[in-house]
Motif scaffolding. Structure first.
Motif, PDB file in Angstrom:
ATOM      1  N   ASN A   1      -1.120 -12.180   5.087  1.00  0.00           N
ATOM      2  CA  ASN A   1      -0.315 -11.008   4.743  1.00  0.00           C
ATOM      3  C   ASN A   1       1.099 -11.218   5.215  1.00  0.00           C
ATOM      4  OD1 ASN A   1      -3.203  -9.096   5.121  1.00  0.00           O
ATOM      5  ND2 ASN A   1      -1.953  -9.051   3.282  1.00  0.00           N
TER       6      ASN A   1
ATOM      7  N   MET B   1      -4.865   1.914  13.510  1.00  0.00           N
ATOM      8  CA  MET B   1      -3.676   1.063  13.365  1.00  0.00           C
ATOM      9  C   MET B   1      -2.391   1.860  13.598  1.00  0.00           C
ATOM     10  SD  MET B   1      -2.510  -1.935  12.918  1.00  0.00           S
ATOM     11  CE  MET B   1      -3.853  -2.978  12.365  1.00  0.00           C
TER      12      MET B   1
ATOM     13  N   LEU C   1       4.688  -3.217   9.659  1.00  0.00           N
ATOM     14  CA  LEU C   1       3.867  -4.076  10.501  1.00  0.00           C
ATOM     15  C   LEU C   1       2.403  -3.634  10.428  1.00  0.00           C
ATOM     16  CD1 LEU C   1       4.070  -6.415  12.507  1.00  0.00           C
ATOM     17  CD2 LEU C   1       4.257  -4.733  14.331  1.00  0.00           C
TER      18      LEU C   1
ATOM     19  N   SER D   1       0.812  -4.600   7.180  1.00  0.00           N
ATOM     20  CA  SER D   1       0.508  -6.019   7.005  1.00  0.00           C
ATOM     21  C   SER D   1      -0.590  -6.500   7.960  1.00  0.00           C
ATOM     22  CB  SER D   1       1.772  -6.858   7.181  1.00  0.00           C
ATOM     23  OG  SER D   1       2.343  -6.605   8.440  1.00  0.00           O
ATOM     24  N   LEU D   2      -0.895  -5.699   8.987  1.00  0.00           N
ATOM     25  CA  LEU D   2      -1.937  -6.112   9.939  1.00  0.00           C
ATOM     26  C   LEU D   2      -3.301  -5.500   9.616  1.00  0.00           C
ATOM     27  CD1 LEU D   2      -0.038  -5.900  13.346  1.00  0.00           C
ATOM     28  CD2 LEU D   2      -0.981  -7.959  12.302  1.00  0.00           C
TER      29      LEU D   2
ATOM     30  N   ARG E   1      -6.395  -7.438   8.847  1.00  0.00           N
ATOM     31  CA  ARG E   1      -6.694  -8.469   9.854  1.00  0.00           C
ATOM     32  C   ARG E   1      -6.588  -9.872   9.249  1.00  0.00           C
ATOM     33  NH1 ARG E   1     -12.050  -5.297  11.097  1.00  0.00           N
ATOM     34  NH2 ARG E   1     -11.213  -3.515  12.211  1.00  0.00           N
TER      35      ARG E   1
ATOM     36  N   LEU F   1      -0.182 -14.045   9.658  1.00  0.00           N
ATOM     37  CA  LEU F   1       0.798 -13.024   9.297  1.00  0.00           C
ATOM     38  C   LEU F   1       2.163 -13.678   9.173  1.00  0.00           C
ATOM     39  CD1 LEU F   1       1.329  -9.978   8.809  1.00  0.00           C
ATOM     40  CD2 LEU F   1       2.076  -9.873  11.181  1.00  0.00           C
TER      41      LEU F   1
ATOM     42  N   LEU G   1       1.516  -7.467  20.590  1.00  0.00           N
ATOM     43  CA  LEU G   1       0.563  -7.253  19.505  1.00  0.00           C
ATOM     44  C   LEU G   1      -0.113  -8.559  19.101  1.00  0.00           C
ATOM     45  CD1 LEU G   1       2.076  -4.852  16.837  1.00  0.00           C
ATOM     46  CD2 LEU G   1      -0.194  -4.761  17.855  1.00  0.00           C
ATOM     47  N   GLN G   2       0.700  -9.594  19.016  1.00  0.00           N
ATOM     48  CA  GLN G   2       0.181 -10.881  18.583  1.00  0.00           C
ATOM     49  C   GLN G   2      -0.851 -11.385  19.569  1.00  0.00           C
ATOM     50  OE1 GLN G   2       0.947 -14.206  19.778  1.00  0.00           O
ATOM     51  NE2 GLN G   2       0.266 -15.366  17.989  1.00  0.00           N
TER      52      GLN G   2
ATOM     53  N   LEU H   1      -4.092  -9.132  19.235  1.00  0.00           N
ATOM     54  CA  LEU H   1      -4.885  -9.285  18.021  1.00  0.00           C
ATOM     55  C   LEU H   1      -5.326 -10.721  17.788  1.00  0.00           C
ATOM     56  CD1 LEU H   1      -2.690  -7.065  15.699  1.00  0.00           C
ATOM     57  CD2 LEU H   1      -4.902  -6.454  16.683  1.00  0.00           C
TER      58      LEU H   1
ATOM     59  N   ILE I   1      -3.798 -12.949  16.122  1.00  0.00           N
ATOM     60  CA  ILE I   1      -3.469 -13.405  14.772  1.00  0.00           C
ATOM     61  C   ILE I   1      -2.334 -14.409  14.868  1.00  0.00           C
ATOM     62  CG2 ILE I   1      -2.452 -12.645  12.571  1.00  0.00           C
ATOM     63  CD1 ILE I   1      -3.890  -9.976  12.972  1.00  0.00           C
TER      64      ILE I   1
ATOM     65  N   PHE J   1       1.063 -15.885  13.913  1.00  0.00           N
ATOM     66  CA  PHE J   1       2.291 -15.350  13.315  1.00  0.00           C
ATOM     67  C   PHE J   1       3.199 -16.506  12.900  1.00  0.00           C
ATOM     68  CE2 PHE J   1       3.044 -10.805  15.172  1.00  0.00           C
ATOM     69  CZ  PHE J   1       1.735 -10.462  14.915  1.00  0.00           C
TER      70      PHE J   1
END
Lengths: 264, 383
Positions: free
Chosen positions: B99, B138, B165, B168-169, B172, B176, B200-201, B204, B206, B208
């Motif tokens: 995303n 979220m 944000l 786009s999160l 999941r 990203l 956040l990164q 989560l 995820i 980036f």
């Protein structure tokens, strides 16, 4: 507030009077009791009543409305597609030419559009036997051809001002292209589509020149009827009819203007 | 600068250092041409899971095109892109586990905050109750619950950024992509949001990938940085590597501030080089990573904070010492920046921490000063 010169105000007043006094006089005289168009004989609604009883006029009005609704709807679909295509298909050779060409019906004299469409229908009828007789269908087709240009222009300018990443964002979130079109693109251009429809509707309702060329016996639109009646002298019921049309057209134009101006 | 004071996470070994770790994103020889214009040329890059990877470059460097190829909005002219081991080169954006947060945020203007965030889940066909739950959670995370019913045009820039944000999160994603995520925010908000993004990164887990033209942003945020120029990667490394060990003049200049002195190698022995520089007016010394041919030309590069300014000649023979005159100075409270003119006319920028609490300046305009640096602080770079 800044004081403006009286000279400027006078000029403006004259300008607007020039534009609106003729229209207003038609509206005022539609309520005239007298049979003579130029003589005030008191307030009356009798011409509106006689209008309602005139089957010829009502029939023509109904035909005009039908043609206007159908042609505006089809023109909106085609015009939107054309506007989208011109916006989407990036830069290519001849794009400026094509964009210019789609707007040419806007400046083309109606009489030329009328003649050329008449030739087209005659030729088609010779070659493929269709359209057999000219009438409501040929008028509708003619109206679609010129009013879709208006829709295309309105839709294209709306798209030009929109953020293209909106559609990408929707696609990024899992929307397939067709879905994205209805979820994002249509809402974005909806105001342009509605105002385009109203514009096309009004144009169709107004048109007498093109309709006169492409119509046949038996299909008389309202403007055509008025035009032929006026040749024999203006009767007060025409004033009443004109007032009704003025009201309809102004509502349409004002609505279109409001929608064009409205930001999302 | 703030990034120097940030503690680095104590990692035993970074994923890119471990042999055999499968990268999450593999960019293999990707090129993108638009007609005659080359946007990206033969890019090779591996990005690992849970990285916060920055692609740093000026406008027209090709960084945005590369990001758009990762998202699926552009198809590479040649080369392949693998995500999670699967070839994604021809997969459309709506089928990628990726995303993106757009620079313009691209919030749907006709939908409320809630509907914007829910859009991705709706397209995925998630059950209504679950959508409501996940959206609420979220929005809570980005502190936007209070404004859930608002339309985007009734939000401030910072609020829009948080909605974008969240949107786009919500699915999941494995990856990203963030296109200039902080560019539209003002300075104070930017610093704050930077740390929020990192938090956040981390939370989560995820991966980036951030595209930015702001080198400070890239330094603060990233596990690694790729410096891009003219469609190519100039250097890929940790912020520290890119800052302290730039591989060429472009990288050194693009990341942070640096002084260059044109020089010619006179001798090179055992990793120590003797250099002749007209601009410095003296013989210079530097440690070299790789030996250089005597007679070759290059640039001796020193960062302003590595240079020490004093009125007395500093002690120690492992230092390079030059004389100069203070042409200009700027006082920033925590530090002062000096522009020192050497006898050759060359200007060196020097910055010094104001460690002593005093209202009087120790070094003034037009003072004769000594500028010096440790031989190990200078590097020699090619054009």
């Amino acid at each position: 507030m800044k004081k403006r010169g009286t000279g400027l105000l006078t000029i403006a007043a004259f300008g607007y009077a020039f534009l609106y006094v003729p229209i207003l006089s038609v509206v005022v005289y539609s309520f005239n009791d007298s049979r003579l168009v130029t003589l005030w004989g008191g307030f009356s609604l009798r011409w509106y009543k006689s209008l309602l009883e005139n089957e010829e006029i009502l029939g023509a009005a109904l035909l005009s409305l039908q043609i206007a609704v159908v042609s505006a709807t089809v023109a909106t679909v085609f015009g939107t597609i054309a506007g989208l295509a011109l916006h989407r298909i990036g830069r290519f050779r001849g794009r400026t030419l094509l964009t210019g060409m789609i707007t040419s019906p806007l400046v083309m004299p109606e009489i030329i559009t009328g003649i050329s469409l008449l030739f087209l229908f005659i030729t088609l009828s010779d070659w493929i036997g269709w359209p057999g007789a000219r009438g409501a269908v040929t008028i509708t087709i003619a109206h679609i051809t010129f009013s879709m240009a208006y829709v295309a222009v309105v839709v294209r300018s709306r798209l030009a001002g929109s953020d293209e990443s909106l559609e990408e964002a929707a696609m990024d979130l899992g929307g397939r292209p067709l879905r994205v079109f209805f979820d994002i693109t249509v809402p974005t251009i909806a105001p342009a589509m509605i105002s385009g429809w109203l514009l096309a509707f009004t144009l169709s309702l107004d048109d007498v020149v093109i309709a006169s060329f492409v119509s046949g016996p038996g299909a008389t639109t309202l403007p055509m009827l008025i035009f032929s009646k006026v040749k024999l002298g203006v009767t007060p019921d025409i004033n009443a009819l004109a007032t009704v049309i003025i009201a309809l057209v102004s509502v349409g134009v004002v609505a279109a203007a409001l929608l064009i101006r409205r930001k999302t | 600068m703030s990034h120097e004071q940030l503690p680095k996470k104590p990692n035993a070994a970074e994923p890119w250092e471990i042999e055999g770790t499968r990268p999450l994103v593999e960019i293999r020889g990707v090129s993108k041409h638009f007609g005659d214009v080359v946007a990206v040329e033969d890019a090779w890059l591996d990005i690992y899971e849970k990285e916060l990877f920055s692609i740093l470059g000026g406008s027209g460097s090709g960084k945005s095109t590369l990001l758009r190829m990762l998202a699926g909005f552009e198809t590479p002219t040649s080369g392949r892109i693998l995500i999670d081991g699967k070839d994604m080169t021809a997969v459309p954006p709506y089928e990628r586990p990726v995303n993106m947060m757009f620079q313009s945020y691209a919030l749907f203007p006709h939908m409320s905050v809630e509907q914007n965030v829910a859009y991705g889940l709706k397209r995925e066909g998630v059950a209504k109750a679950e959508i409501a739950d996940r959206v609420a959670h979220m929005l809570d995370m980005v502190r936007m619950s209070r404004l859930a019913k608002r339309k985007p045009n009734a939000l401030s820039g910072g609020e829009r950024q948080r909605v974008a944000l969240a949107r786009s999160l919500i699915k999941r994603p494995r990856l990203l992509l963030l296109d200039e995520p902080l560019a539209a925010l003002d300075k104070k908000l930017r610093e704050h949001t930077q740390f929020e993004l990192m938090g956040l990164q981390d939370e989560l887990g995820i991966t980036f990938v951030v595209v930015t033209h702001d080198q400070e942003e890239a330094m603060t945020l990233s596990t690694r940085v790729a410096v891009m120029n003219d469609g190519r990667f100039e250097q890929v490394g940790t912020p520290g590597q890119v800052y302290e060990f730039p591989i060429n003049r472009f990288v050194a200049d693009f990341v942070g501030t640096i002084n260059f002195l044109a020089c010619k190698v006179t001798s090179c022995e055992g990793g120590r080089a003797e250099l002749e520089s007209v601009e410095a007016g003296e013989t210079l010394h530097a440690r070299l990573e790789q030996p250089r041919e005597p007679g070759s030309t290059g640039w001796l590069a020193v960062r302003p904070e590595k240079i020490f300014i004093s009125k007395e000649r500093p002690e120690g023979d492992s230092r390079t010492v030059l004389r100069g005159v203070v042409e200009d100075l700027g006082y920033f409270g925590n530090l002062s920046v000096y522009r020192v003119r050497l006898p050759s006319g060359k200007i060196l920028q020097v910055s010094g921490q104001n460690r002593v609490r005093t209202a009087r300046k120790t070094v003034e305009w037009d003072d004769e000063v000594f500028v010096s640096w440790d031989v190990g602080s200078a590097i020699v770079l090619d054009e």
